[in-house]
Design a protein around this motif. Sequence first.
Motif, PDB file in Angstrom:
ATOM      1  N   ASP A 170      49.266 -10.252 -32.496  1.00  0.00           N
ATOM      2  CA  ASP A 170      48.563 -11.292 -31.746  1.00  0.00           C
ATOM      3  C   ASP A 170      47.199 -11.615 -32.345  1.00  0.00           C
ATOM      4  O   ASP A 170      46.368 -12.271 -31.710  1.00  0.00           O
ATOM      5  CB  ASP A 170      48.399 -10.879 -30.283  1.00  0.00           C
ATOM      6  CG  ASP A 170      47.575  -9.609 -30.123  1.00  0.00           C
ATOM      7  OD1 ASP A 170      47.324  -8.928 -31.137  1.00  0.00           O
ATOM      8  OD2 ASP A 170      47.184  -9.285 -28.983  1.00  0.00           O
ATOM      9  N   GLY A 171      46.954 -11.170 -33.578  1.00  0.00           N
ATOM     10  CA  GLY A 171      45.698 -11.481 -34.241  1.00  0.00           C
ATOM     11  C   GLY A 171      45.691 -12.891 -34.814  1.00  0.00           C
ATOM     12  O   GLY A 171      46.568 -13.710 -34.536  1.00  0.00           O
ATOM     13  N   VAL A 172      44.715 -13.168 -35.650  1.00  0.00           N
ATOM     14  CA  VAL A 172      44.507 -14.496 -36.238  1.00  0.00           C
ATOM     15  C   VAL A 172      45.065 -14.519 -37.656  1.00  0.00           C
ATOM     16  O   VAL A 172      44.892 -13.565 -38.411  1.00  0.00           O
ATOM     17  CB  VAL A 172      43.004 -14.839 -36.260  1.00  0.00           C
ATOM     18  CG1 VAL A 172      42.758 -16.164 -36.967  1.00  0.00           C
ATOM     19  CG2 VAL A 172      42.437 -14.868 -34.855  1.00  0.00           C
ATOM     20  N   ASP A 173      45.742 -15.604 -38.028  1.00  0.00           N
ATOM     21  CA  ASP A 173      46.109 -15.859 -39.418  1.00  0.00           C
ATOM     22  C   ASP A 173      44.929 -16.557 -40.095  1.00  0.00           C
ATOM     23  O   ASP A 173      44.445 -17.585 -39.601  1.00  0.00           O
ATOM     24  CB  ASP A 173      47.347 -16.763 -39.510  1.00  0.00           C
ATOM     25  CG  ASP A 173      48.622 -16.055 -39.067  1.00  0.00           C
ATOM     26  OD1 ASP A 173      48.772 -14.863 -39.366  1.00  0.00           O
ATOM     27  OD2 ASP A 173      49.457 -16.710 -38.420  1.00  0.00           O
ATOM     28  N   PHE A 174      44.478 -15.999 -41.209  1.00  0.00           N
ATOM     29  CA  PHE A 174      43.292 -16.526 -41.893  1.00  0.00           C
ATOM     30  C   PHE A 174      43.650 -16.852 -43.333  1.00  0.00           C
ATOM     31  O   PHE A 174      44.124 -15.991 -44.076  1.00  0.00           O
ATOM     32  CB  PHE A 174      42.161 -15.500 -41.819  1.00  0.00           C
ATOM     33  CG  PHE A 174      40.920 -15.860 -42.600  1.00  0.00           C
ATOM     34  CD1 PHE A 174      40.489 -17.171 -42.711  1.00  0.00           C
ATOM     35  CD2 PHE A 174      40.172 -14.862 -43.216  1.00  0.00           C
ATOM     36  CE1 PHE A 174      39.350 -17.497 -43.426  1.00  0.00           C
ATOM     37  CE2 PHE A 174      39.031 -15.167 -43.933  1.00  0.00           C
ATOM     38  CZ  PHE A 174      38.618 -16.485 -44.041  1.00  0.00           C
ATOM     39  N   PRO A 229      57.793 -18.634 -32.134  1.00  0.00           N
ATOM     40  CA  PRO A 229      56.863 -18.744 -30.996  1.00  0.00           C
ATOM     41  C   PRO A 229      56.620 -17.433 -30.263  1.00  0.00           C
ATOM     42  O   PRO A 229      55.643 -17.314 -29.533  1.00  0.00           O
ATOM     43  CB  PRO A 229      57.548 -19.768 -30.082  1.00  0.00           C
ATOM     44  CG  PRO A 229      58.984 -19.744 -30.472  1.00  0.00           C
ATOM     45  CD  PRO A 229      59.016 -19.419 -31.927  1.00  0.00           C
ATOM     46  N   VAL A 230      57.485 -16.456 -30.461  1.00  0.00           N
ATOM     47  CA  VAL A 230      57.321 -15.156 -29.799  1.00  0.00           C
ATOM     48  C   VAL A 230      56.520 -14.189 -30.657  1.00  0.00           C
ATOM     49  O   VAL A 230      55.608 -13.509 -30.169  1.00  0.00           O
ATOM     50  CB  VAL A 230      58.696 -14.547 -29.445  1.00  0.00           C
ATOM     51  CG1 VAL A 230      58.520 -13.150 -28.835  1.00  0.00           C
ATOM     52  CG2 VAL A 230      59.456 -15.458 -28.496  1.00  0.00           C
ATOM     53  N   LEU A 231      56.815 -14.142 -31.946  1.00  0.00           N
ATOM     54  CA  LEU A 231      56.237 -13.117 -32.810  1.00  0.00           C
ATOM     55  C   LEU A 231      55.000 -13.566 -33.583  1.00  0.00           C
ATOM     56  O   LEU A 231      54.154 -12.742 -33.934  1.00  0.00           O
ATOM     57  CB  LEU A 231      57.297 -12.624 -33.805  1.00  0.00           C
ATOM     58  CG  LEU A 231      58.551 -11.988 -33.199  1.00  0.00           C
ATOM     59  CD1 LEU A 231      59.528 -11.611 -34.306  1.00  0.00           C
ATOM     60  CD2 LEU A 231      58.191 -10.768 -32.368  1.00  0.00           C
ATOM     61  N   ASP A 232      54.873 -14.850 -33.870  1.00  0.00           N
ATOM     62  CA  ASP A 232      53.810 -15.314 -34.758  1.00  0.00           C
ATOM     63  C   ASP A 232      52.508 -15.593 -34.019  1.00  0.00           C
ATOM     64  O   ASP A 232      52.503 -15.971 -32.842  1.00  0.00           O
ATOM     65  CB  ASP A 232      54.249 -16.582 -35.498  1.00  0.00           C
ATOM     66  CG  ASP A 232      55.304 -16.297 -36.556  1.00  0.00           C
ATOM     67  OD1 ASP A 232      55.592 -15.112 -36.780  1.00  0.00           O
ATOM     68  OD2 ASP A 232      55.836 -17.261 -37.136  1.00  0.00           O
ATOM     69  N   SER A 233      51.404 -15.437 -34.752  1.00  0.00           N
ATOM     70  CA  SER A 233      50.090 -15.764 -34.209  1.00  0.00           C
ATOM     71  C   SER A 233      49.992 -17.263 -33.927  1.00  0.00           C
ATOM     72  O   SER A 233      50.515 -18.085 -34.683  1.00  0.00           O
ATOM     73  CB  SER A 233      48.992 -15.359 -35.192  1.00  0.00           C
ATOM     74  OG  SER A 233      47.739 -15.865 -34.779  1.00  0.00           O
ATOM     75  N   LYS A 234      49.273 -17.602 -32.863  1.00  0.00           N
ATOM     76  CA  LYS A 234      49.071 -19.009 -32.508  1.00  0.00           C
ATOM     77  C   LYS A 234      47.661 -19.480 -32.824  1.00  0.00           C
ATOM     78  O   LYS A 234      47.247 -20.554 -32.388  1.00  0.00           O
ATOM     79  CB  LYS A 234      49.399 -19.225 -31.031  1.00  0.00           C
ATOM     80  CG  LYS A 234      50.879 -19.039 -30.704  1.00  0.00           C
ATOM     81  CD  LYS A 234      51.175 -19.335 -29.240  1.00  0.00           C
ATOM     82  CE  LYS A 234      52.672 -19.321 -28.967  1.00  0.00           C
ATOM     83  NZ  LYS A 234      53.284 -18.001 -29.196  1.00  0.00           N
TER      84      LYS A 234
END
Length: 323
Positions: free
Chosen positions: A43-47, A96-101
């Motif tokens: 649930d972190g951020v994709d950077f 939508p369940v596993l990936d960061s938003k």
Amino acid sequence: MEEQILRTVNETGASLIGPNCIGIMNMHYHGVFTQPVPEFYPDGVDFISSSGGTALFIIESALTKGLRFASVWSVGNSKQIGVEDIIEYMDKHFDPVLDSKIKMLYIESIKNPDKLLYHASSLIRKGCRIAAIKAGSTDSGKWAASSHTGAIANSDAAVEALLRKAGIVRCFSREELTTVASIFTLKEIKGRNCAIITHAGGPAVMLADALSKGHIHVPDLNGPIANELKTRLYPGAAVGNPIDIIGTGTPEHLATAIDYCENRFDKIDMMMVIFGSPGLVKLYDTYEVLHKKIEECRKPIFPVLPSIVTAGPEVRSFIKKAM
């Protein structure tokens, strides 16, 4: 040498990140040779960053705010794969369940504006939120970007229009970028009316000015409910908004003010809580109350903790609760 690397990679059907980068990091792989290497969470951020050094500076800023990461991509000179290509990959394979938003971008060159617009807009329609710095907005910055990663100059007006059309929040510093991303992690704001809860009047005045300039309303709170709240605080407290529980206010007073904004003041959509180190109460207890209310309340609460020097251990303890 870059061309030779690219030919070899293309001949073998491989993918090339960089060169002139620090590599990639995620929950399964830390392909870097530098620090810091943060812990990674789903649930972190994709950077995604054009610059390795800037990526490290932004990670440091994020960690001080309790912001967590799902992945970090440093694309450097983007000889084969650029920022927009990674956005395309994230869009096409989005779960939508596993990936960061939440996505953070540091961009020095947009080589394919159409691709960035299409896939960023698509991710946002899928529920993602994206904040970005586009560096090189001045003549000096464009020259610096060109000498750094060979970035192609982009018209700043065109960049501004592109980001707005895509729905990307544009930022202009690492602190602004990580602050916006941190805000994205909190509950969704349903309206523009904000209550300021504070133990110090001056910072609340400055915050009220800043919110008003940003088109956030700080409505007056008056009438029987406000009068009732005042009776539950120490003499000298103010409830007109800002709600000033004064320097001797206790953690229980803070909880009471938050509860009134959550349940009794219907026109309040969000709260900002300023609480530093007045030297009169135990901040560990206060910050425990604040953390609990952030988790429980349906209205978003934005903490402002100004005393990072005099209350450094307490602030670090509070931030750690979010990580």
